[in-house]
Design an enzyme around this catalytic site. Structure first.
Site, PDB file in Angstrom:
ATOM      1  N   GLU A   1       0.838  -1.199   0.000  1.00  0.00           N
ATOM      2  CA  GLU A   1       0.000   0.000   0.000  1.00  0.00           C
ATOM      3  C   GLU A   1       0.874   1.249   0.000  1.00  0.00           C
ATOM      4  O   GLU A   1       1.993   1.262   0.532  1.00  0.00           O
ATOM      5  CB  GLU A   1      -0.969   0.009   1.186  1.00  0.00           C
ATOM      6  CG  GLU A   1      -0.344   0.204   2.546  1.00  0.00           C
ATOM      7  CD  GLU A   1      -1.387   0.507   3.623  1.00  0.00           C
ATOM      8  OE1 GLU A   1      -2.203   1.412   3.407  1.00  0.00           O
ATOM      9  OE2 GLU A   1      -1.373  -0.169   4.656  1.00  0.00           O
TER      10      GLU A   1
ATOM     11  N   LYS B   1      -9.061   1.532   0.964  1.00  0.00           N
ATOM     12  CA  LYS B   1      -8.684   0.924   2.236  1.00  0.00           C
ATOM     13  C   LYS B   1      -9.854   0.852   3.218  1.00  0.00           C
ATOM     14  O   LYS B   1     -10.633   1.785   3.360  1.00  0.00           O
ATOM     15  CB  LYS B   1      -7.543   1.697   2.893  1.00  0.00           C
ATOM     16  CG  LYS B   1      -7.072   1.082   4.202  1.00  0.00           C
ATOM     17  CD  LYS B   1      -5.756   1.669   4.675  1.00  0.00           C
ATOM     18  CE  LYS B   1      -5.284   0.967   5.945  1.00  0.00           C
ATOM     19  NZ  LYS B   1      -3.954   1.414   6.373  1.00  0.00           N
TER      20      LYS B   1
ATOM     21  N   CYS C   1      -4.539  -3.011   4.158  1.00  0.00           N
ATOM     22  CA  CYS C   1      -4.569  -2.868   5.616  1.00  0.00           C
ATOM     23  C   CYS C   1      -3.225  -3.278   6.178  1.00  0.00           C
ATOM     24  O   CYS C   1      -2.453  -3.968   5.515  1.00  0.00           O
ATOM     25  CB  CYS C   1      -5.671  -3.716   6.249  1.00  0.00           C
ATOM     26  SG  CYS C   1      -5.569  -5.473   5.892  1.00  0.00           S
TER      27      CYS C   1
END
Length: 547
Positions: free
Chosen positions: A41, A112, A146
């Protein structure tokens, strides 16, 4: 399916450079014949962009970066990249998103999932949105962004909103064949095994493949340990990336195979590798090459010097010896022996002449105040401040960074001198207790097969040598008493038996020293409760509970 987990080292804010890094990794993966590449991410912009995200050109810059990346990987397999994009729901906020780059174009695939609240992310990124699903090559892939939830509080894998909505179960009920987990989880000692156990359980329980990709690199206080993993639908480990290194990890589900690199053999090895990566990236990403370490002949400075030599190369480290009239001959010879073993240059700057000058200059001012009843530490602190000035001045000339040598045990109880032994750009071992410092040092010597840190440094009693015969134990509980008390007080759930007298004393000192810790250098975080991280205590408070 063949999937490549791009375990990259992003530089926060450097969208131009990160595009080049990701594109190079994607081209390497393409040569291996993969069907999909996945980054961690926020790989496009780097972890924890903070107030960068508030800049007026940030969102547009990220969009242009995605344009450049999509074009750069036009001929490569599809790429899922973590990137900030504008929110379509909340004006002025961004989405922490998974973006699919394919055929020179890009589109948002997932956003997210989070629980909201007052987190740092919640101030810039919208939270609480659903995960997306990508269909590729006959596979339905659920995309989840996450953290790895090393603290055990799982805001994704076990979250249940008041509405009854559960993002994980929503993906499973929609019939996914695999979960792609895009993570940016900082290293925390002892957490990798827990993370892998949790991910394996999710894969087996829901009978899906699970691919989890993580960053590998240092960012300010955070160190990201890599070790991306893949599991089959039985929860069997298919692949694990290298620890603390960049890598393109290819997983072949048809063959049920991928490289499984070993985890660190022990906690001490993992801490050592986290420290060296953290120092290397902090110095390099701050556009420096060299480091300066004050060498006292004690264990703290010895370990920091060893880490710096490993991280930067011994030719880029200068050890500075600053003996006072109270320094033992052994401390000087031990420091020189250490530096010679490590191949580090040294310079010796005796501070006695400067001490005399300070005493002469201060005399008129000190005469205005009576000597404290409990004893005067003014000139003990002057010694530390002289050393801080010398280290900082050398760093100016050398265009180097001073690496601080304070440990967590001392920081906890305020056993330090502001503007003296608290100077430095980075607290290398500031999240290691004194006990852990010795343990990592012992591991280092054993791993190298020789006593690079001299035996005499292990054997001597810890001392700042601020007065004749002074020892740390004159002012502190023994470290084998202090450190367990500190661990109990900083544990995630310290409830249970009443605090012992030692723990009460340590807690009182810890609260009283908060103003000092706020002025110390940023630390490399290795624990689940570092000072300056989750630990937040008022500087001007007074903790008094009724009995």
């Amino acid at each position: 399916m063949k999937i490549a987990l791009l375990q990259c080292n992003a530089v926060t804010g450097d969208v131009v450079g990160n595009v080049e890094r990701i594109a190079a990794a994607a081209r390497e993966a393409a040569a291996a014949g993969v069907d999909l590449c996945v980054t961690p991410e926020l790989a496009l912009v780097g972890p924890e962009p903070g107030s960068y995200a508030r800049m007026v050109d940030f969102a547009d810059g990220c969009g242009r970066g995605l344009d450049l990346l999509a074009e750069a990987v036009r001929d490569a397999p599809p790429l899922l990249v973590g990137a900030p994009v504008r929110s379509v729901y909340a004006r002025g906020l961004l989405s922490n998103a998974a973006v699919l780059c394919r055929d020179g174009q890009w589109q948002v695939t997932s956003r997210k999932v989070g629980v909201g609240g007052m987190s740092k992310e919640g101030r810039v990124f919208e939270l609480g949105l659903s995960c997306g699903i990508l269909t590729l090559g006959g596979w339905r892939l659920g995309i989840a962004l996450c953290d790895g939830e090393a603290d055990g509080e799982s805001p994704f894998w076990e979250i249940q909103y008041a509405s009854g909505h559960n993002p994980l179960m929503e993906m499973i009920q929609r019939g996914v064949d695999a979960i792609v987990h895009m993570s940016a989880t900082p290293f925390c000692r002892g957490a990798q095994e827990l993370i892998e156990h949790r991910l394996s359980h999710v894969a087996a329980r829901h009978h899906v493949h699970l691919f989890s990709v993580n960053l590998a690199g240092g960012f300010d206080s955070g160190v990201y340990g890599g070790q991306s993993v893949a599991f089959d639908p039985t929860g069997q480990l298919l692949a694990r990336g290298r620890a603390f290194e960049e890598e393109v990890l290819v997983v072949d589900t048809a063959a049920g195979a991928g490289d499984i690199h070993p985890s660190c053999a022990c906690a001490e090895e993992s801490m050592w590798r986290a420290l060296t990566l953290g120092v290397r990236d902090f110095v390099g990403k701050c556009h420096a090459e060299k480091a300066i370490v004050g060498l006292s002949g004690g264990m703290d400075s010895a370990l920091v010097c060893a880490v710096a030599a490993e991280a930067l190369g011994p030719e880029n480290v200068l050890g500075v010896l600053m003996p006072s009239p109270y320094s033992s001959e052994g401390s000087v010879t031990d420091a020189r022996a250490l530096a010679e073993n490590l191949g580090v240059r040294t310079v010796t700057l005796p501070i006695e002449p400067v001490m005399r000058a300070f005493a002469d200059t201060l005399r008129p001012g000190l005469g205005l105040f009576p000597e404290p009843a409990g004893g005067d530490t003014t000139f003990e602190n002057v010694q530390a401040r002289i050393r801080g000035v010398l280290l900082s001045s050398l760093a100016n000339r050398a265009r180097a960074l001073v690496l601080n040598t304070g440990n967590k045990s001392e920081a906890a109880v305020g056993y330090s001198t502001l503007y003296g032994d608290t100077v430095g750009a980075l607290g290398v071992i500031a999240d290691l207790t004194k006990t852990e410092v010795y343990a990592v040092a012992r591991w280092f010597n054993t791993a190298r097969g020789e006593e690079l840190i001299p035996r005499a440094i292990f054997d001597k009693a810890p001392s700042a040598e601020l007065r004749p015969g002074q020892k740390d134990s004159d002012s502190l509980p023994p470290y084998d008493v202090l450190d367990p008390a500190l661990q109990h007080l900083l544990s995630p759930d310290p409830h249970g038996l009443p605090l012992s007298p030692v723990e009460q004393d340590v807690r009182a000192r810890m609260f009283a020293a908060e103003f000092k810790r706020r002025q110390e250098p940023p630390a490399l975080y290795l624990s689940d409760m570092p000072f300056g991280g989750g630990w937040q205590v008022p500087m001007s408070g007074r903790y008094r509970m009724p009995r």
